[in-house]
Scaffold this active site. Sequence first.
Site, PDB file in Angstrom:
ATOM      1  N   ASP A   7      -2.101   0.525   8.341  1.00 36.69           N
ATOM      2  CA  ASP A   7      -0.935   1.386   8.072  1.00 36.69           C
ATOM      3  C   ASP A   7       0.272   1.061   8.965  1.00 36.69           C
ATOM      4  O   ASP A   7       1.113   1.931   9.220  1.00 36.69           O
ATOM      5  CB  ASP A   7      -1.303   2.874   8.251  1.00 36.69           C
ATOM      6  CG  ASP A   7      -2.371   3.329   7.265  1.00 36.69           C
ATOM      7  OD1 ASP A   7      -2.441   2.754   6.171  1.00 36.69           O
ATOM      8  OD2 ASP A   7      -3.137   4.255   7.597  1.00 36.69           O
ATOM      9  N   SER A  54       4.931   6.880   2.085  1.00 43.39           N
ATOM     10  CA  SER A  54       5.539   5.595   2.454  1.00 43.39           C
ATOM     11  C   SER A  54       4.854   4.466   1.701  1.00 43.39           C
ATOM     12  O   SER A  54       3.627   4.402   1.659  1.00 43.39           O
ATOM     13  CB  SER A  54       5.354   5.323   3.953  1.00 43.39           C
ATOM     14  OG  SER A  54       5.804   6.411   4.735  1.00 43.39           O
ATOM     15  N   ASN A  73       0.860  -1.193   0.000  1.00 41.74           N
ATOM     16  CA  ASN A  73       0.000   0.000   0.000  1.00 41.74           C
ATOM     17  C   ASN A  73       0.893   1.239   0.000  1.00 41.74           C
ATOM     18  O   ASN A  73       2.057   1.177   0.402  1.00 41.74           O
ATOM     19  CB  ASN A  73      -0.873  -0.011   1.265  1.00 41.74           C
ATOM     20  CG  ASN A  73      -1.819   1.178   1.327  1.00 41.74           C
ATOM     21  OD1 ASN A  73      -2.429   1.558   0.334  1.00 41.74           O
ATOM     22  ND2 ASN A  73      -1.921   1.790   2.492  1.00 41.74           N
ATOM     23  N   HIS A 110       0.898   5.209   1.520  1.00 35.69           N
ATOM     24  CA  HIS A 110       0.220   6.065   2.484  1.00 35.69           C
ATOM     25  C   HIS A 110       0.887   7.442   2.442  1.00 35.69           C
ATOM     26  O   HIS A 110       2.119   7.526   2.416  1.00 35.69           O
ATOM     27  CB  HIS A 110       0.320   5.440   3.879  1.00 35.69           C
ATOM     28  CG  HIS A 110      -0.398   6.222   4.929  1.00 35.69           C
ATOM     29  ND1 HIS A 110      -1.777   6.209   5.040  1.00 35.69           N
ATOM     30  CD2 HIS A 110       0.051   7.070   5.884  1.00 35.69           C
ATOM     31  CE1 HIS A 110      -2.128   7.014   6.036  1.00 35.69           C
ATOM     32  NE2 HIS A 110      -1.041   7.550   6.560  1.00 35.69           N
TER      33      HIS A 110
END
Length: 197
Positions: free
Chosen positions: A141, A132, A103, A105
């Site tokens: 996260d 990030s 992912n 972020h």
Amino acid sequence: MKRVAVLISGRGTNLSALIAAQDASYRITLVVSNVEGAEGLERAAEAGIPTLVIPHKGKSREAFDAEIDDALRAANAQIVVLAGFMRILSDGFVRGWEGRLVNIHPSLLPAYKGTRVHERVIAAGEALSGASVHFVVPELDAGPVIAQASVPVRPSDTPEALAARVLDVEHRLYPEAVKLLATGGVRLEKGLAVFNP
Ligand code: GRF
């Protein structure tokens, strides 16, 4: 060459950056959106990439995730990239794709997990923010970071201005990180991101 599936919910500018950066290390072979009419679906279609809409409404999290999982496995996806995908994935799904699910972020994790990041960064008077890319783990996260890039926070910044500056570095960072993963330059081992020399 790794087969990459990208999950989106909206605009899809990171998806576009990932499409443009494709090389011998990875190919995007499927784009899935939980939102019908998401702008990112058009971006994929324009690039000739198969798309799928899997709505989440009226389904349990597990049932929704199982549908996504089936679609990813049917497409033989080897890496799953979340790019503005606005659903929290169940622990079972995340474990099933452990080490192959990433992912991006818009903060310098572990700082500013969650939502309304830019607003909170400005309110706190931070001098630096950034983006990030991280392996996805069940906790939101909180996965090990693969790559980060920072940007300055200016005194005159609005959340929108800061978001645009961060987004710009996201578009460079995400393809780099996906290439690193696709070529075995980084892997998830015992909860840590391990880099090859
Ligand atoms: C990006 O800011 C990303 O960091 C966050 O959602 C946004 C997605 O933007 N996870 P886009 O859909 O790629 O344009």
